[in-house]
Design a protein around this motif. Sequence first.
Motif, PDB file in Angstrom:
ATOM      1  N   GLY A  73       0.779  -1.229   0.000  1.00  0.00           N
ATOM      2  CA  GLY A  73       0.000   0.000   0.000  1.00  0.00           C
ATOM      3  C   GLY A  73       0.808   1.274   0.000  1.00  0.00           C
ATOM      4  O   GLY A  73       2.015   1.272   0.217  1.00  0.00           O
ATOM      5  N   PRO A  74       0.112   2.389  -0.189  1.00  0.00           N
ATOM      6  CA  PRO A  74       0.779   3.689  -0.313  1.00  0.00           C
ATOM      7  C   PRO A  74       1.326   4.246   1.004  1.00  0.00           C
ATOM      8  O   PRO A  74       2.124   5.170   0.995  1.00  0.00           O
ATOM      9  CB  PRO A  74      -0.316   4.600  -0.872  1.00  0.00           C
ATOM     10  CG  PRO A  74      -1.601   3.956  -0.448  1.00  0.00           C
ATOM     11  CD  PRO A  74      -1.338   2.483  -0.411  1.00  0.00           C
ATOM     12  N   ALA A  75       0.901   3.677   2.140  1.00  0.00           N
ATOM     13  CA  ALA A  75       1.359   4.197   3.434  1.00  0.00           C
ATOM     14  C   ALA A  75       2.748   3.686   3.816  1.00  0.00           C
ATOM     15  O   ALA A  75       3.274   4.060   4.852  1.00  0.00           O
ATOM     16  CB  ALA A  75       0.353   3.832   4.529  1.00  0.00           C
ATOM     17  N   GLY A  76       3.334   2.811   2.985  1.00  0.00           N
ATOM     18  CA  GLY A  76       4.674   2.316   3.283  1.00  0.00           C
ATOM     19  C   GLY A  76       4.698   1.060   4.118  1.00  0.00           C
ATOM     20  O   GLY A  76       5.716   0.726   4.714  1.00  0.00           O
ATOM     21  N   GLY A  77       3.577   0.335   4.161  1.00  0.00           N
ATOM     22  CA  GLY A  77       3.534  -0.912   4.913  1.00  0.00           C
ATOM     23  C   GLY A  77       4.293  -2.026   4.213  1.00  0.00           C
ATOM     24  O   GLY A  77       4.771  -1.874   3.082  1.00  0.00           O
ATOM     25  N   MET A 104       3.664  -1.735   9.644  1.00  0.00           N
ATOM     26  CA  MET A 104       3.297  -0.378   9.243  1.00  0.00           C
ATOM     27  C   MET A 104       4.333   0.593   9.810  1.00  0.00           C
ATOM     28  O   MET A 104       4.838   0.392  10.920  1.00  0.00           O
ATOM     29  CB  MET A 104       1.903  -0.016   9.763  1.00  0.00           C
ATOM     30  CG  MET A 104       0.789  -0.831   9.119  1.00  0.00           C
ATOM     31  SD  MET A 104       0.679  -0.633   7.334  1.00  0.00           S
ATOM     32  CE  MET A 104       0.097   1.049   7.228  1.00  0.00           C
ATOM     33  N   GLN A 114       1.021  -4.374  12.655  1.00  0.00           N
ATOM     34  CA  GLN A 114      -0.419  -4.119  12.586  1.00  0.00           C
ATOM     35  C   GLN A 114      -1.185  -5.442  12.648  1.00  0.00           C
ATOM     36  O   GLN A 114      -2.175  -5.560  13.353  1.00  0.00           O
ATOM     37  CB  GLN A 114      -0.768  -3.363  11.304  1.00  0.00           C
ATOM     38  CG  GLN A 114      -2.262  -3.139  11.107  1.00  0.00           C
ATOM     39  CD  GLN A 114      -2.874  -2.281  12.199  1.00  0.00           C
ATOM     40  OE1 GLN A 114      -2.327  -1.249  12.579  1.00  0.00           O
ATOM     41  NE2 GLN A 114      -4.010  -2.705  12.736  1.00  0.00           N
TER      42      GLN A 114
END
Length: 123
Positions: A73-77, A104, A114
Motif C-alpha cells: 500500500g501507499p502508506a509504506g507498509g 506499518m 499491525q
Amino acid sequence: MDPDSVAKAFVDHYYSTFDTNRGGLANLYQDSSMLSFEGQKFQGAQNIAAKLASLPFHQCQHSITTVDCQPSGPAGGMLVFVSGNLQLAGEQHALKFSQMFHLMPTPQGSFYVQNDIFRLNYA
C-alpha cells in the motif's frame, strides 16, 4: 530502505526477542494491532503480550527457513511471511510453523506490527 533488509532485520529482532525476552515483544504492537494465533484472535498490545506470555512453554528456539516480503500500500507498509522450525525445551522434534506480519511505519521511522498471523504446520 530496501524491503528485504527491513524484513530480515525485523525477523531477526522479533524471534531473538521471543526466544530470550518474550515480554519485550509488547512494544512492537499498538492498540490497533491484531494477532491470530492458531485461530484465536487478540487485539491490542496488552492482549497480544498477555497471550504470548501465557504460552505453555518458557524456553524455545526459532530457526527461520524462509522470509518473503512485499511492499503493502501507499502508506509504506510491508507484508512479511516467515516459515521455520520451533524447538521447545525438552522436546525431541521441532515443530514447523508459518507466520505472517503486516508491518506499518511509525512517524519515528521504524515499524510496528499491525497484523500477525501464526500457525503451526502439521504434516
